[in-house]
Write an enzyme that holds these catalytic residues in place. Structure first.
Site, PDB file in Angstrom:
ATOM      1  N   GLY A 278       0.782  -1.222   0.000  1.00 32.81           N
ATOM      2  CA  GLY A 278       0.000   0.000   0.000  1.00 32.81           C
ATOM      3  C   GLY A 278       0.817   1.277   0.000  1.00 32.81           C
ATOM      4  O   GLY A 278       0.260   2.370   0.141  1.00 32.81           O
ATOM      5  N   PRO A 321       4.992  -4.647  -1.234  1.00 32.06           N
ATOM      6  CA  PRO A 321       4.749  -3.536  -2.162  1.00 32.06           C
ATOM      7  C   PRO A 321       4.433  -4.042  -3.568  1.00 32.06           C
ATOM      8  O   PRO A 321       5.097  -4.948  -4.066  1.00 32.06           O
ATOM      9  CB  PRO A 321       6.087  -2.782  -2.159  1.00 32.06           C
ATOM     10  CG  PRO A 321       7.104  -3.835  -1.828  1.00 32.06           C
ATOM     11  CD  PRO A 321       6.416  -4.811  -0.924  1.00 32.06           C
ATOM     12  N   GLY A 322       3.406  -3.487  -4.180  1.00 26.40           N
ATOM     13  CA  GLY A 322       3.092  -3.803  -5.570  1.00 26.40           C
ATOM     14  C   GLY A 322       3.293  -2.535  -6.378  1.00 26.40           C
ATOM     15  O   GLY A 322       4.271  -2.367  -7.111  1.00 26.40           O
ATOM     16  N   ARG A 323       2.373  -1.594  -6.153  1.00 23.37           N
ATOM     17  CA  ARG A 323       2.422  -0.293  -6.837  1.00 23.37           C
ATOM     18  C   ARG A 323       3.793   0.377  -6.704  1.00 23.37           C
ATOM     19  O   ARG A 323       4.303   0.935  -7.675  1.00 23.37           O
ATOM     20  CB  ARG A 323       1.366   0.608  -6.191  1.00 23.37           C
ATOM     21  CG  ARG A 323       1.196   1.964  -6.822  1.00 23.37           C
ATOM     22  CD  ARG A 323       0.362   2.883  -5.905  1.00 23.37           C
ATOM     23  NE  ARG A 323      -0.735   2.170  -5.296  1.00 23.37           N
ATOM     24  CZ  ARG A 323      -1.961   2.080  -5.800  1.00 23.37           C
ATOM     25  NH1 ARG A 323      -2.252   2.703  -6.909  1.00 23.37           N
ATOM     26  NH2 ARG A 323      -2.897   1.382  -5.178  1.00 23.37           N
ATOM     27  N   ARG A 360      -8.436   3.264 -13.608  1.00 22.47           N
ATOM     28  CA  ARG A 360      -8.272   3.827 -12.263  1.00 22.47           C
ATOM     29  C   ARG A 360      -8.904   5.209 -12.109  1.00 22.47           C
ATOM     30  O   ARG A 360      -9.393   5.563 -11.045  1.00 22.47           O
ATOM     31  CB  ARG A 360      -6.795   3.865 -11.861  1.00 22.47           C
ATOM     32  CG  ARG A 360      -6.218   2.461 -11.667  1.00 22.47           C
ATOM     33  CD  ARG A 360      -4.838   2.497 -11.029  1.00 22.47           C
ATOM     34  NE  ARG A 360      -4.878   3.025  -9.678  1.00 22.47           N
ATOM     35  CZ  ARG A 360      -4.566   4.249  -9.333  1.00 22.47           C
ATOM     36  NH1 ARG A 360      -4.138   5.110 -10.239  1.00 22.47           N
ATOM     37  NH2 ARG A 360      -4.658   4.631  -8.091  1.00 22.47           N
ATOM     38  N   TYR A 364     -11.463   5.059  -9.234  1.00 23.80           N
ATOM     39  CA  TYR A 364     -11.007   5.629  -7.955  1.00 23.80           C
ATOM     40  C   TYR A 364     -10.883   7.136  -7.994  1.00 23.80           C
ATOM     41  O   TYR A 364     -10.348   7.710  -7.057  1.00 23.80           O
ATOM     42  CB  TYR A 364      -9.619   5.099  -7.586  1.00 23.80           C
ATOM     43  CG  TYR A 364      -9.441   3.621  -7.581  1.00 23.80           C
ATOM     44  CD1 TYR A 364     -10.223   2.803  -6.773  1.00 23.80           C
ATOM     45  CD2 TYR A 364      -8.453   3.027  -8.362  1.00 23.80           C
ATOM     46  CE1 TYR A 364     -10.023   1.434  -6.758  1.00 23.80           C
ATOM     47  CE2 TYR A 364      -8.253   1.658  -8.344  1.00 23.80           C
ATOM     48  CZ  TYR A 364      -9.042   0.867  -7.544  1.00 23.80           C
ATOM     49  OH  TYR A 364      -8.840  -0.479  -7.526  1.00 23.80           O
ATOM     50  N   CYS A 391     -17.600   4.165 -25.093  1.00 22.91           N
ATOM     51  CA  CYS A 391     -18.952   4.720 -25.073  1.00 22.91           C
ATOM     52  C   CYS A 391     -19.417   4.998 -23.655  1.00 22.91           C
ATOM     53  O   CYS A 391     -20.353   4.369 -23.163  1.00 22.91           O
ATOM     54  CB  CYS A 391     -19.901   3.762 -25.777  1.00 22.91           C
ATOM     55  SG  CYS A 391     -19.352   3.420 -27.445  1.00 22.91           S
ATOM     56  N   GLU A 392     -18.733   5.882 -22.982  1.00 25.25           N
ATOM     57  CA  GLU A 392     -19.008   6.255 -21.597  1.00 25.25           C
ATOM     58  C   GLU A 392     -18.505   7.674 -21.417  1.00 25.25           C
ATOM     59  O   GLU A 392     -17.349   7.938 -21.749  1.00 25.25           O
ATOM     60  CB  GLU A 392     -18.128   5.425 -20.643  1.00 25.25           C
ATOM     61  CG  GLU A 392     -18.583   4.053 -20.308  1.00 25.25           C
ATOM     62  CD  GLU A 392     -19.651   4.031 -19.252  1.00 25.25           C
ATOM     63  OE1 GLU A 392     -19.744   5.009 -18.469  1.00 25.25           O
ATOM     64  OE2 GLU A 392     -20.391   3.047 -19.222  1.00 25.25           O
ATOM     65  N   TYR A 421      -1.774  -1.685 -11.771  1.00 25.95           N
ATOM     66  CA  TYR A 421      -3.244  -1.676 -11.825  1.00 25.95           C
ATOM     67  C   TYR A 421      -3.807  -1.031 -13.088  1.00 25.95           C
ATOM     68  O   TYR A 421      -4.918  -0.510 -13.073  1.00 25.95           O
ATOM     69  CB  TYR A 421      -3.831  -1.019 -10.555  1.00 25.95           C
ATOM     70  CG  TYR A 421      -3.311  -1.668  -9.296  1.00 25.95           C
ATOM     71  CD1 TYR A 421      -3.718  -2.951  -8.957  1.00 25.95           C
ATOM     72  CD2 TYR A 421      -2.395  -1.026  -8.473  1.00 25.95           C
ATOM     73  CE1 TYR A 421      -3.208  -3.580  -7.823  1.00 25.95           C
ATOM     74  CE2 TYR A 421      -1.886  -1.642  -7.334  1.00 25.95           C
ATOM     75  CZ  TYR A 421      -2.296  -2.917  -7.013  1.00 25.95           C
ATOM     76  OH  TYR A 421      -1.805  -3.539  -5.908  1.00 25.95           O
TER      77      TYR A 421
HETATM   78  C1  LIG Z   1      -3.088  -5.182  -2.977  1.00 28.62           C
HETATM   79  C2  LIG Z   1      -2.287  -5.763  -1.890  1.00 28.62           C
HETATM   80  C3  LIG Z   1      -0.938  -5.446  -1.762  1.00 28.62           C
HETATM   81  C4  LIG Z   1      -0.239  -4.457  -2.662  1.00 28.62           C
HETATM   82  O1  LIG Z   1      -0.755  -3.186  -2.586  1.00 28.62           O
HETATM   83  P1  LIG Z   1       0.032  -1.969  -3.300  1.00 28.62           P
HETATM   84  O2  LIG Z   1      -0.841  -0.797  -3.079  1.00 28.62           O
HETATM   85  O3  LIG Z   1       0.145  -2.333  -4.742  1.00 28.62           O
HETATM   86  O4  LIG Z   1       1.357  -1.885  -2.648  1.00 28.62           O
HETATM   87  C5  LIG Z   1      -0.210  -6.042  -0.767  1.00 28.62           C
HETATM   88  N1  LIG Z   1      -0.783  -6.943   0.079  1.00 28.62           N
HETATM   89  C6  LIG Z   1      -2.077  -7.283  -0.022  1.00 28.62           C
HETATM   90  C7  LIG Z   1      -2.630  -8.270   0.916  1.00 28.62           C
HETATM   91  C8  LIG Z   1      -2.866  -6.706  -0.993  1.00 28.62           C
HETATM   92  O5  LIG Z   1      -4.157  -7.043  -1.076  1.00 28.62           O
END
Ligand SMILES: *Cc1c(COP(=O)(O)O)cnc(C)c1O
Length: 463
Positions: A278, A321-323, A360, A364, A391-392, A421
Site C-alpha cells: 500500500g 509492495p506492488g504499486r 483507475r 477511484y 462509449c461512456e 493496476y
Molecule cells: C493489494 C495488496 C498489496 C499491494 O498493494 P500496493 O498498493 O500495490 O502496494 C499487498 N498486500 C495485499 C494483501 C494486498 O491485497
C-alpha cells in the site's frame, strides 16, 4: 494524490471557477523525474526517450496505445526494497499490480518473493519458475481447487482470511500428509489512504478477521489446534497509496498486542509479522513518496519498539509492495485523435485507448499527469481533459492537466506511472484490444505481453 492541494482546484467542478485553474509555473517540456521512470529523458529534438529509444520509434514498431516498462528501473526498485529491508526481512512483490512471466523472472533475479491471489497468478508464477516456497497465496475466497494446487505446489505461505478457510486449508494439507505454513490476516481497525488514516473500532470490509471482539484471537486458537497447519505469523494490510506511516504504527501496535496475547495464552511466540503493502507513489508532481530505506526504517523501528514494550522478541518482518515497485516504471503511450475545445470549460483530447487500458481514473477518481512526448513545444499551456474512445462519458484518463495549445491530431502523448493496476485491470470493453506491455532496456525493446488481436476476441466467442 493530495486532493485539497491539487493545483487544478475542485475536482468535480463542471464549470471552471474564474481564475481557479491556473497554468503551471513550470515549463511543460520539463519532465518531473518523480513521475517518470529513471531512464526517461528528452533528446536534443525534444522527443521523449526511454531506455535510450525514442517514443516515435516505439510507436512505429509496437503501435499505440501501449505500455512501455522501464526494465532497469523495475530491477533497481526491486533491489532498493530488498536492500532496505535486508536479509532479516522479506519483500513480497504483490503480483496483482502487474504480473507476467518476464516480471516473475526479474523478481527471482533480484531476490524478491511474490504474492499471488488467484489460480491464474499462481500458474504464471510457477510457469515462470518462481520457487513455490517464495510464493504467498492471498485472497478472501480462494476456491478449494486453488487451495489444493497451492498446497500441492508447496507455496511458502497461505494467508488465511476466514474461519472457513482455516478448516479448508487444514483439511486439504492434512489429507495429503502435509503441514501448510500459514499466516492469519487480521483487520486491525485502521484504514489508510494517502495522507490520512482512520482508526475504527470495527471493520466493515470483506478482508481478514477482526481483532475486535476477540475474533482474531479465536482464529489463532483454532489454527494452533489443527495438524494440517503451521501458524507462522499474523498479516495485516491497511490500504493503498499511503504516504503517512502513522497508520502502520497503529496497525503494528495492534498486531504486536495480539502476538503478546498469543504468547500469554498458548506459550508460543509467532515468528513472523507481515505489514502488507500500500505504499504510495507519485502520480503527479504533488505527490511526495518516501524512499524504501525510509519506509524500512520506520516500519522496523515501530515493530521493534512495540515488541520491546510487550517483552517479545522481534518477529521477522515482511512487506508486500506492488504499486511502489511497478507503478513508476511504466507509461502509457497514446496517439491523439481528436481535439475539442469547449469554450469557457476545457479542451477534450481524445486518445486511442481509455478506460479499457486505465480504469483507475473512472474507478477511484485517480489523478494522473500527461505530457506531449513526440516533440517539445513552446506554445501556451491549455487546460485539457484526456479522454478515451469508449462509449461512456466517464471514460476519462486524465481529468485535469495542461498540454501545449498547439497540440494536434497525430501527436503522441504519454501518461506516466501506469505500471500498476492498469494492464492488470484492463478490459475488452467495446471489444477493445488490450495493449501490449513492452519492456525497454539499454536500447532494446521487447514485447513481454503482446497486444490482443481480433482473432483473440473471436477465439473466445464460440457461439
Ligand atoms: C493489494 C495488496 C498489496 C499491494 O498493494 P500496493 O498498493 O500495490 O502496494 C499487498 N498486500 C495485499 C494483501 C494486498 O491485497
Amino acid at each position: 494524490m493530495s486532493r485539497s492541494a491539487h493545483p487544478a482546484g475542485p475536482r468535480h467542478a463542471d464549470v471552471l471557477p474564474e481564475g481557479h485553474y491556473t497554468a503551471p509555473a513550470t515549463d511543460l517540456n520539463v519532465l518531473d523525474e518523480k513521475v517518470w521512470s529513471r531512464t526517461v529523458t528528452r533528446d536534443a529534438n525534444g522527443a521523449l526517450t526511454v531506455g535510450g529509444i525514442e517514443v516515435a520509434r516505439l510507436a512505429e514498431e509496437f503501435g499505440t496505445p501501449a505500455y512501455f516498462l522501464d526494465e532497469s528501473d523495475f530491477r533497481a526498485r526491486c533491489r532498493a526494497w530488498a536492500d532496505a529491508f535486508g536479509p532479516g526481512a522479506d519483500v513480497f512483490y504483490a503480483g496483482k499490480a502487474f504480473l507476467s512471466r518476464a516480471v516473475v523472472r526479474w523478481l527471482q533475479e533480484e531476490g524478491l518473493n511474490l504474492d499471488v491471489c488467484s489460480g491464474g497468478e499462481l500458474t504464471t508464477a510457477l510457469d515462470a519458475g518462481m520457487p513455490a516456497e517464495r510464493i504467498a497465496f492471498h485472497g478472501n475466497n480462494k476456491t478449494v481447487a486453488e487451495i489444493e494446487r497451492a498446497v500441492e505446489a508447496g507455496v511458502g505461505r497461505i494467508v488465511l482470511d476466514s474461519f472457513q478457510e482455516i478448516v479448508r486449508v487444514a483439511h486439504i494439507a492434512q489429507s495429503r500428509g502435509l503441514r501448510q505454513r500459514v499466516q492469519i490476516r487480521v483487520t486491525v481497525g485502521v484504514e489508510a489512504h494517502t495522507h490520512e488514516f482512520i482508526a475504527t473500532a470495527h471493520e466493515d470490509q470483506k478482508f481478514g478477521i477482526a481483532l475486535a471482539g476477540g475474533q482474531a484471537a479465536e482464529a489463532v486458537r483454532r489454527a494452533l489446534t489443527l495438524d494440517g497447519l503451521e501458524l507462522i505469523g499474523i498479516h495485516s494490510h491497511i490500504g493503498s497509496q499511503i504516504f503517512d506511516m502513522a497508520g502502520f504504527e497503529v496497525s503494528a501496535r495492534r498486531v504486536v498486542q495480539l502476538l503478546a496475547e498469543v504468547r500469554d495464552e498458548h506459550g508460543v511466540e509467532l515468528p513472523e509479522i507481515d505489514l502488507g503493502g500500500g505504499l504510495g507513489i507519485a502520480y503527479t508532481s504533488e505527490d511526495d513518496p518516501r524512499e524504501p530505506h525510509e519506509i524500512a526504517k520506520a516500519l522496523t523501528d515501530i515493530v521493534t519498539r512495540e515488541c520491546e514494550s510487550a517483552n517479545l522478541s522481534t518477529p521477522r518482518i515482511s512487506v508486500e509492495p506492488g504499486r511502489a515497485i511497478v507503478g513508476p516504471t511504466a507509461f502509457t503511450l497514446y496517439e491523439v485523435g481528436t481535439i475539442k475545445p469547449l469554450e469557457g470549460l476545457r479542451t477534450y483530447v481524445s486518445v486511442d485507448g481509455g478506460m479499457s487500458d486505465n480504469i483507475r481514473t473512472a474507478l477511484y477518481d485517480a489523478e494522473y499527469s500527461v505530457a506531449l512526448v513526440s516533440r517539445s513545444s513552446d506554445a501556451e499551456p491549455m487546460l485539457v481533459r484526456v479522454v478515451g474512445k469508449h462509449c461512456e462519458s466517464g471514460d476519462i484518463v486524465v481529468k485535469d492537466a495542461f498540454l501545449p495549445a498547439d497540440l494536434a491530431p497525430g501527436d503522441l502523448i504519454a501518461v506516466p506511472a501506469t505500471g500498476a493496476y492498469c494492464r492488470s485491470m484492463a478490459s475488452n470493453y467495446n471489444h477493445a484490444l488490450r495493449p501490449p506491455v513492452v519492456a525497454v532496456r539499454d536500447g532494446e525493446a521487447r514485447v513481454i505481453v503482446r497486444r490482443e488481436t481480433e482473432e483473440d476476441l473471436l477465439r473466445l466467442d464460440v457461439g
